[in-house]
Design an enzyme around this catalytic site. Sequence first.
Site, short mmCIF file in Angstrom:
data_model
loop_
_atom_site.label_atom_id
_atom_site.label_comp_id
_atom_site.label_asym_id
_atom_site.label_seq_id
_atom_site.Cartn_x
_atom_site.Cartn_y
_atom_site.Cartn_z
N LYS A 1 -11.93 -0.25 -15.33
CA LYS A 1 -12.49 -1.49 -14.78
C LYS A 1 -12.91 -2.45 -15.89
O LYS A 1 -12.88 -3.67 -15.72
CB LYS A 1 -13.65 -1.17 -13.84
CG LYS A 1 -13.20 -0.50 -12.54
CD LYS A 1 -12.21 -1.35 -11.75
CE LYS A 1 -11.87 -0.74 -10.42
NZ LYS A 1 -10.97 -1.60 -9.60
N ASP B 1 0.84 -1.19 0.00
CA ASP B 1 0.00 0.00 0.00
C ASP B 1 0.88 1.24 0.00
O ASP B 1 2.03 1.19 0.44
CB ASP B 1 -0.90 0.00 1.24
CG ASP B 1 -2.17 0.83 1.06
OD1 ASP B 1 -2.06 2.03 0.73
OD2 ASP B 1 -3.27 0.27 1.23
N VAL C 1 1.94 0.77 -6.69
CA VAL C 1 1.90 -0.43 -7.53
C VAL C 1 1.62 -0.11 -9.00
O VAL C 1 1.57 -1.03 -9.82
CB VAL C 1 0.86 -1.45 -7.00
CG1 VAL C 1 1.34 -2.08 -5.71
CG2 VAL C 1 -0.51 -0.80 -6.82
N ASN D 1 -6.31 -5.30 -5.29
CA ASN D 1 -7.41 -4.49 -4.77
C ASN D 1 -7.18 -2.99 -4.95
O ASN D 1 -8.16 -2.23 -5.02
CB ASN D 1 -7.60 -4.80 -3.28
CG ASN D 1 -8.45 -3.78 -2.58
OD1 ASN D 1 -9.65 -3.71 -2.77
ND2 ASN D 1 -7.81 -2.94 -1.77
N TYR E 1 -13.01 5.83 -14.96
CA TYR E 1 -13.09 4.70 -14.03
C TYR E 1 -13.66 3.46 -14.71
O TYR E 1 -13.10 2.37 -14.62
CB TYR E 1 -13.96 5.09 -12.84
CG TYR E 1 -14.18 3.98 -11.84
CD1 TYR E 1 -13.19 3.63 -10.93
CD2 TYR E 1 -15.39 3.28 -11.79
CE1 TYR E 1 -13.39 2.61 -10.01
CE2 TYR E 1 -15.60 2.27 -10.88
CZ TYR E 1 -14.60 1.94 -9.99
OH TYR E 1 -14.81 0.93 -9.08
#
Length: 240
Positions: free
Chosen positions: A150, A30, A55, A81, A146
């Site tokens: 996704k 994180d 990441v 995640n 977004y």
Amino acid sequence: MAVVTGAAGGFGQAIALELARRGADIISVDLKEADDTVAQVTSLGRRALALKADVSDPEQVAALVQPMTTLSGRVDILVNNAGIFPFRDVFELDFAEWKRTQEINLDSQFLMAKAVMGGMRDGGWGRIVNLASNSLGLAVPGLVHYMASKGGVIGLTRALASDLAPFGITVNAVSPTASRTPGGQVNIGDSMLQDVAGMQAIKRVGVAQDIVGTVAFLTSDDSSFITGQTIMTDGGLVRL
């Protein structure tokens, strides 16, 4: 050994704790400090390590490979995640925000998968679970960047599943609904969360705990014949 990105809070922390309860040692990756996650995992009798990294940065992800293998030699489970979901009117959306959203939500999942899939291949077993979104089945304005990211996650999941299946590695996606997590509170707000819940078959606001069982199942031997799938954990809002 399970690696969970974005595990300092919200969905990521809930997933990490559930995997620990089911016997996994946990590496939290994180941008934020994940001391609380580590403390809770160790209180469950499992080993834990927190690594700070962006990441979406190839160099930072490459630097994670060595420390990620220090606890048990290799990574068996990866849960991608980490993500962001800023609302932005399409007429105001600039390329920098578009690009940053793709980097964090989609590029990071590819980079993390690349970082661990070699070890999974060598061990003949692996589980990769990517967090997608049920928003692709909804008419929600202000989420062009977004939804595109996704949608890419679902495409990545399906393609990786085909490439990695011969090596005993499954790849699946989980699509939550708008939920009462720290990020959901900030970006969505209680009023919209209640509106979303009113459209669901199960008419309550989702919470992080609602997805952990599905994720845990997809990381287990019980899901060995499931790959390339996207599972909606959204209270029955989107039907596939």
